[in-house]
Design an enzyme around this catalytic site. Sequence first.
Site, PDB file in Angstrom:
ATOM      1  N   GLU A  84       0.990  -1.141   0.040  1.00  6.55           N
ATOM      2  CA  GLU A  84      -0.098  -0.050   0.184  1.00  6.55           C
ATOM      3  C   GLU A  84       0.995   1.288   0.026  1.00  6.55           C
ATOM      4  OE1 GLU A  84      -2.635   2.449  -0.415  1.00  6.55           O
ATOM      5  OE2 GLU A  84      -3.706   0.499  -0.068  1.00  6.55           O
ATOM      6  N   ASN A  98       5.270   1.217  -4.160  1.00  7.76           N
ATOM      7  CA  ASN A  98       4.532   0.999  -5.432  1.00  7.76           C
ATOM      8  C   ASN A  98       4.493  -0.319  -5.861  1.00  7.76           C
ATOM      9  OD1 ASN A  98       3.218   1.775  -7.898  1.00  7.76           O
ATOM     10  ND2 ASN A  98       5.546   1.820  -8.847  1.00  7.76           N
ATOM     11  N   ASP A 142      -7.937   1.412  -7.877  1.00 13.88           N
ATOM     12  CA  ASP A 142      -8.252   2.862  -8.073  1.00 13.88           C
ATOM     13  C   ASP A 142      -8.971   2.742  -9.752  1.00 13.88           C
ATOM     14  OD1 ASP A 142      -7.776   3.964  -5.765  1.00 13.88           O
ATOM     15  OD2 ASP A 142      -5.800   4.360  -6.230  1.00 13.88           O
ATOM     16  N   LYS A 170     -12.270   8.550 -15.250  1.00 18.44           N
ATOM     17  CA  LYS A 170     -12.439   9.573 -16.398  1.00 18.44           C
ATOM     18  C   LYS A 170     -11.570   9.115 -17.639  1.00 18.44           C
ATOM     19  CE  LYS A 170     -13.525  13.476 -13.451  1.00 18.44           C
ATOM     20  NZ  LYS A 170     -13.009  14.324 -12.433  1.00 18.44           N
TER      21      LYS A 170
END
Length: 221
Positions: free
Chosen positions: A75, A102, A125, A129
């Site tokens: 995380e 990461n 995540d 968009k």
Amino acid sequence: MSEAQERAWSELAPAYVIEAPRDIASTSIRPGSAIDPVEVWGREAPLIVEIGSGQGHAVVHAASSRPADDFLAIEVFRAGLARTMLDADRAGARNLRLVEANAPEVLEHLLPAASVAELWVFFPDPWHKKKHTKRRLVTADFALIAGGALRDGGMLRFATDWEDYALQMREVMSAASDFEPAFEGQWAPRFDGRVLTAFERKGARVGREIRDLAYRRATRT
Ligand SMILES: C[S@@+](CC[C@H](N)C(=O)[O-])C[C@H]1O[C@@H](n2cnc3c(N)ncnc32)[C@H](O)[C@@H]1O
């Protein structure tokens, strides 16, 4: 972080957090930093890795209900890792370690090749968009890195509440030569070991369907 989380970090990090050598960024992993899982967990056991463990609900539940397996939570959100350690400590989970980094770099540089029995990516995540979708974690590069970390026959599991991300995951994984689907039909059944998290609840509340996917690492030739 809150004061309680700061305290959790300083008291519990020595037992839970793997201190990794960094590259330039603070959440990077320096190439050539592979750990020895037997040394870190103190035994030889199947290693289950969760990417983007958030508050740690899934991984703490799994670690405390599967004492014969070892767990790693990856995380980048420090307050989430502090929460995870507090809950793990309360649950007495000693088979769990955390790394603040990461995830692709952890798979590539911190974990030895073919060392992972299961890799979980639950509610990554969504970057829904259009101009942001290129930031998504699950890409062809990710599949390649995951294939390197997983042992032969190891499982890669996904869950998402975003239909177009689920479709992207399926497209990426169908083209990944290291993997074969571990389910028949359109989607995998809900993974039993996946507890309900706030993200799933939120997605379901606004009417989004939750989709699971599961792939098996093919045998290396
Ligand atoms: C939408 S949340 C889901 C959290 C958790 N899996 C759940 O279901 O509650 C996605 C998490 O992935 C983490 N994350 C995003 N990119 C990451 C990366 N490259 N490496 C590690 N963690 C990452 C975020 O910080 C966030 O906590």
